[in-house]
Write a protein that holds these residues in place. Structure first.
Motif, PDB file in Angstrom:
ATOM      1  N   SER A  76      -0.028  -3.674   2.001  1.00 41.66           N
ATOM      2  CA  SER A  76       0.542  -2.348   1.797  1.00 41.66           C
ATOM      3  C   SER A  76       0.265  -1.860   0.381  1.00 41.66           C
ATOM      4  O   SER A  76      -0.177  -2.615  -0.485  1.00 41.66           O
ATOM      5  N   ARG A  77       0.578  -0.609   0.144  1.00 41.03           N
ATOM      6  CA  ARG A  77       0.437  -0.034  -1.183  1.00 41.03           C
ATOM      7  C   ARG A  77       1.653  -0.376  -2.032  1.00 41.03           C
ATOM      8  O   ARG A  77       2.793  -0.163  -1.616  1.00 41.03           O
ATOM      9  N   LYS A 115      -3.022  -2.922  -3.760  1.00 41.05           N
ATOM     10  CA  LYS A 115      -2.711  -3.305  -2.383  1.00 41.05           C
ATOM     11  C   LYS A 115      -2.246  -4.754  -2.366  1.00 41.05           C
ATOM     12  O   LYS A 115      -2.975  -5.663  -2.761  1.00 41.05           O
TER      13      LYS A 115
END
Length: 329
Positions: A31-32, A27
């Motif tokens: 976000s991923r 992360k």
């Protein structure tokens, strides 16, 4: 939200030129990030992934608008007060973002960060916001009030309460930066995928192109097209995961920063090209502009290809893309 994934096939080899693939999910930037590296050995691949993570973290610490000590947060804190000097890297990114605002007449606007979050896409909304509330929600949004001084490398938000934020554009920029860095270090293949803002280089371990699957927006658990990546960047923007329906009309989570109303008419846009940052700008802009104005814009930039899917299932794509012959079922 971005909905695009890599279909990677790993073939194990046993000759001197064999390459291995390593992947890590972390992360970053809220976000991923999926980081894939192809290298001669595991140690080299893992070290390359560490380097990518460090670079994305460095960029985040420059441009995040939710970390109080970043340069962009300082710009926001001084809105209506004084210009703030920023690094040339941050200034250049802001300048490129403003260029998108100009060519889209504000459909893309990094000052969206000041927008009141009156739309909820978590199932809690039972009625539309009032026209007055929608109008008020974008009072502090307006790229024309962002003042850049290239000589002094300063950014000034001329109205109090303004904010800027790069959102997914920053993820695209970070992905591009990492690709450049990896190539300079001799890593010949890999993918940096920041929540769907994807920058790729080289090929899979079996010598084939990387490929992506594009989600069917009418049946989100299925793929309607698989496309080989012939350009280094691809970004997909989709409105089919988060939306609300009022009076039979579907309102997407992507908000038009000029009006405060959600984008309508387009369910998904995938853009291919040399830069993930620029592809993100196009994919977001096309969602807001809608089919006709969006296609008119992107057709002016032939180095970028597109696949657009409308709410009623129409598909529009660049002539050279095979997806133009597909139909959603």
């Amino acid at each position: 939200m971005k909905y695009v994934f890599v279909l990677a096939l790993l073939l194990l080899g046993f000759n001197a030129d064999a390459q291995i693939l390593r992947k890590r999910t972390v992360k970053l930037m809220g976000s991923r990030f999926d980081i894939t590296i192809v290298a001669a050995d595991s140690l080299t691949a893992e070290q390359a992934i560490d380097t990518v993570i460090a670079e994305v973290t460095r960029i985040e610490n420059l441009i995040s608008d939710w970390k109080a000590d970043t340069q962009i947060s300082q710009v926001n804190q001084n809105a209506g007060i004084a210009p703030v000097r920023v690094d040339p890297e941050v200034f250049a990114l802001t300048e490129r973002a403003l260029h998108f605002s100009i060519i889209t007449n504000g459909a893309f606007d990094i000052s969206f960060a000041a927008m009141d979050r009156i739309w909820k896409f978590d199932g809690s909304m039972t009625e539309m916001p009032s026209p007055q509330a929608i109008k008020k929600s974008v009072e502090k949004v307006g790229y024309k009030h962002i003042v850049l001084d290239r000589v002094h490398s300063t950014i000034f938000l001329s109205r109090k309460g303004m904010k800027i934020g790069f959102g997914a554009l920053g993820e695209g920029y970070a992905a591009d930066r990492c690709r450049t860095m990896m190539l300079a270090r001799g890593i010949k293949a890999g993918i940096v995928n920041g929540s769907g803002d994807m920058s790729t280089w080289g090929r899979q371990t079996n010598g084939r192109d990387w490929t992506i699957g594009i989600t069917n927006p009418l049946h989100k658990d299925t793929v309607f097209a698989v496309v080989p990546l012939r350009q280094p960047a691809v970004v997909t923007s989709g409105s089919y995961e988060k939306f609300v329906v009022f009076n039979g009309k579907r309102y997407a989570h992507i908000i038009n920063p000029r009006t405060g109303y959600p984008a309508t008419g387009v369910s998904s846009v995938t853009v291919f090209g040399p830069s993930a940052e620029t592809a993100n700008g196009f994919s977001t802009s096309l969602m807001v502009l809608g089919k006709d104005a969006g296609l008119k814009l992107i057709r002016k930039y032939p180095q970028y290809s597109y696949i657009m899917i409308t709410d009623d299932g129409q598909i529009r794509s660049s002539p050279r893309l095979i997806a133009k012959r597909l139909r959603i079922r």
